[in-house]
Scaffold this active site. Sequence first.
Site, PDB file in Angstrom:
ATOM      1  N   TYR A 159     -13.902  16.755 -16.411  1.00  0.00           N
ATOM      2  CA  TYR A 159     -14.381  15.379 -16.490  1.00  0.00           C
ATOM      3  C   TYR A 159     -15.611  15.201 -15.586  1.00  0.00           C
ATOM      4  CZ  TYR A 159     -14.315  10.302 -15.991  1.00  0.00           C
ATOM      5  OH  TYR A 159     -14.660   8.991 -15.967  1.00  0.00           O
TER       6      TYR A 159
ATOM      7  N   ARG B  52       0.844  -1.205   0.000  1.00  0.00           N
ATOM      8  CA  ARG B  52       0.000   0.000   0.000  1.00  0.00           C
ATOM      9  C   ARG B  52       0.875   1.249   0.000  1.00  0.00           C
ATOM     10  NH1 ARG B  52      -1.536   2.361   4.445  1.00  0.00           N
ATOM     11  NH2 ARG B  52      -2.180   0.491   5.567  1.00  0.00           N
TER      12      ARG B  52
ATOM     13  N   ASP C 183      -5.098  18.369 -15.232  1.00  0.00           N
ATOM     14  CA  ASP C 183      -5.447  16.999 -15.615  1.00  0.00           C
ATOM     15  C   ASP C 183      -5.030  16.865 -17.081  1.00  0.00           C
ATOM     16  OD1 ASP C 183      -6.713  14.713 -16.576  1.00  0.00           O
ATOM     17  OD2 ASP C 183      -8.453  14.944 -15.257  1.00  0.00           O
TER      18      ASP C 183
ATOM     19  N   LYS D 285      -6.427   5.977 -19.914  1.00  0.00           N
ATOM     20  CA  LYS D 285      -6.612   6.476 -21.276  1.00  0.00           C
ATOM     21  C   LYS D 285      -5.301   6.325 -22.060  1.00  0.00           C
ATOM     22  CE  LYS D 285     -10.479   7.424 -19.259  1.00  0.00           C
ATOM     23  NZ  LYS D 285     -10.773   8.690 -18.633  1.00  0.00           N
TER      24      LYS D 285
HETATM   25  C1  LIG Z   1     -11.345   9.151 -17.399  1.00  0.00           C
HETATM   26  C2  LIG Z   1     -10.913  10.450 -16.856  1.00  0.00           C
HETATM   27  C3  LIG Z   1     -10.748  10.634 -15.486  1.00  0.00           C
HETATM   28  C4  LIG Z   1     -11.083   9.556 -14.471  1.00  0.00           C
HETATM   29  O1  LIG Z   1     -10.224   8.470 -14.575  1.00  0.00           O
HETATM   30  P1  LIG Z   1     -10.618   6.958 -14.200  1.00  0.00           P
HETATM   31  O2  LIG Z   1      -9.372   6.227 -14.534  1.00  0.00           O
HETATM   32  O3  LIG Z   1     -11.798   6.579 -15.027  1.00  0.00           O
HETATM   33  O4  LIG Z   1     -10.942   6.949 -12.745  1.00  0.00           O
HETATM   34  C5  LIG Z   1     -10.303  11.870 -15.060  1.00  0.00           C
HETATM   35  N1  LIG Z   1     -10.029  12.865 -15.917  1.00  0.00           N
HETATM   36  C6  LIG Z   1     -10.188  12.719 -17.241  1.00  0.00           C
HETATM   37  C7  LIG Z   1      -9.890  13.857 -18.150  1.00  0.00           C
HETATM   38  C8  LIG Z   1     -10.636  11.513 -17.760  1.00  0.00           C
HETATM   39  O5  LIG Z   1     -10.807  11.378 -19.079  1.00  0.00           O
END
Ligand SMILES: *Cc1c(COP(=O)(O)O)cnc(C)c1O
Length: 377
Positions: free
Chosen positions: A98, A46, A170, A195
């Site tokens: 998001y 962890r 982000d 992604k």
């Molecule tokens: C998908 C996404 C998230 C969240 O991520 P997860 O891996 O689904 O928890 C946050 N920010 C953006 C821009 C995203 O496309």
Amino acid sequence: MKFNTKSVHSGRQPCPATGAISTPIWQTSNFIFDDLGKPKEHDYTRTSNPTRKALEDALAALEGGNAGFAFASGMAAITTAIHFLKAGDHVIVCDDCYGGTYRLFSEIMTKFGLEFTFLRLDNEEKILDAVKPNTKLIWTETPSNPLLNITDLEMISKIAKEHDILTLTDNTFSSPYFLRPIEFGIDLVLHSTTKYVNGHCDVIGGAIVTTTDKLAEDVHFQLNGLGTGEAPFDAWLVLRGLKTLPLRMEKHASNAIAVAEYLQDHPKVSKVFYPGLPSHKGHEIAKRQMKGFGGVVSFKTNSNIGTFLRGLNLFALAESLGGADSLVEHAASMSHASMGEEGRKNAGITDDLIRLSIGLEDTDDLIEDLDKALSRA
Ligand SMILES: *Cc1c(COP(=O)(O)O)cnc(C)c1O
């Protein structure tokens, strides 16, 4: 080292016992101490794990930060980052963030006394107006989801530095290959590695890259305290994905511009959103700030949405993005449903909006698939 070399080599350490060139998956919960009071580098997964550490070091190198941290999901990374704040603090967030970020902030974190202003971050004066004495963080996403709005990160970091405010980007949509926010003065970079960073639609993960020892220490304290870190096997998959990140991003982007240009001329398409198009509002800033424009294209269509979606063969109807497979989704009822009608209206996410995640297939095949489906709808 240049970016492509870092993608292959950064963070990796061959297995010390066998010489295996692929970083081992250290699938263990704990590590045996050398002696009383003498743990090895890692003691409990962890807290830290060698496979996760390899990924974290690679991400830090690619983003140009001082340290990286890998999380169980993008939302786990976001949850960890928002714990920098305490009750009474105020955050300025891009209004088209998001959907899950919007939900976490507006429905969960407000219960703990955090205050959020959702705002389009495209105008210096508007942002300055929103800054309050208790503003502690500016949260940006560029290009944003699903409208691909571009935020000028240099402008954001200038405002933030003048007011002693922390900044976070982000960077999920660009990946570090196309955009490195730290180069523009941003303090923290965040990813849903689900992604582009992983890129194969086979893992959920997140990341934060920091720029100072203090931020790194705080993120690690929170990761360990909240228990949001990524499991070794998942970290290994993301690490493997990273090796081909530059090649994948180039192909995503060359396919995406071709699709955007095709859609732009289609009579059943009223508007195309892609920062690589000169007609895009943020094109000039994107050109200055990014090395490429990414693989997401959104558009508004006056065709029958259901018929169009059912007419596609190559584009799979699914949420998420950034994988080898091309995907299509209806933002209002899928990715941005959690935003609610009011939130969507403010962000300009209308019911006729379609988002495409352009995959790695042949360009002509993708355009042919769209062409057939649009002609029927
Ligand atoms: C998908 C996404 C998230 C969240 O991520 P997860 O891996 O689904 O928890 C946050 N920010 C953006 C821009 C995203 O496309």
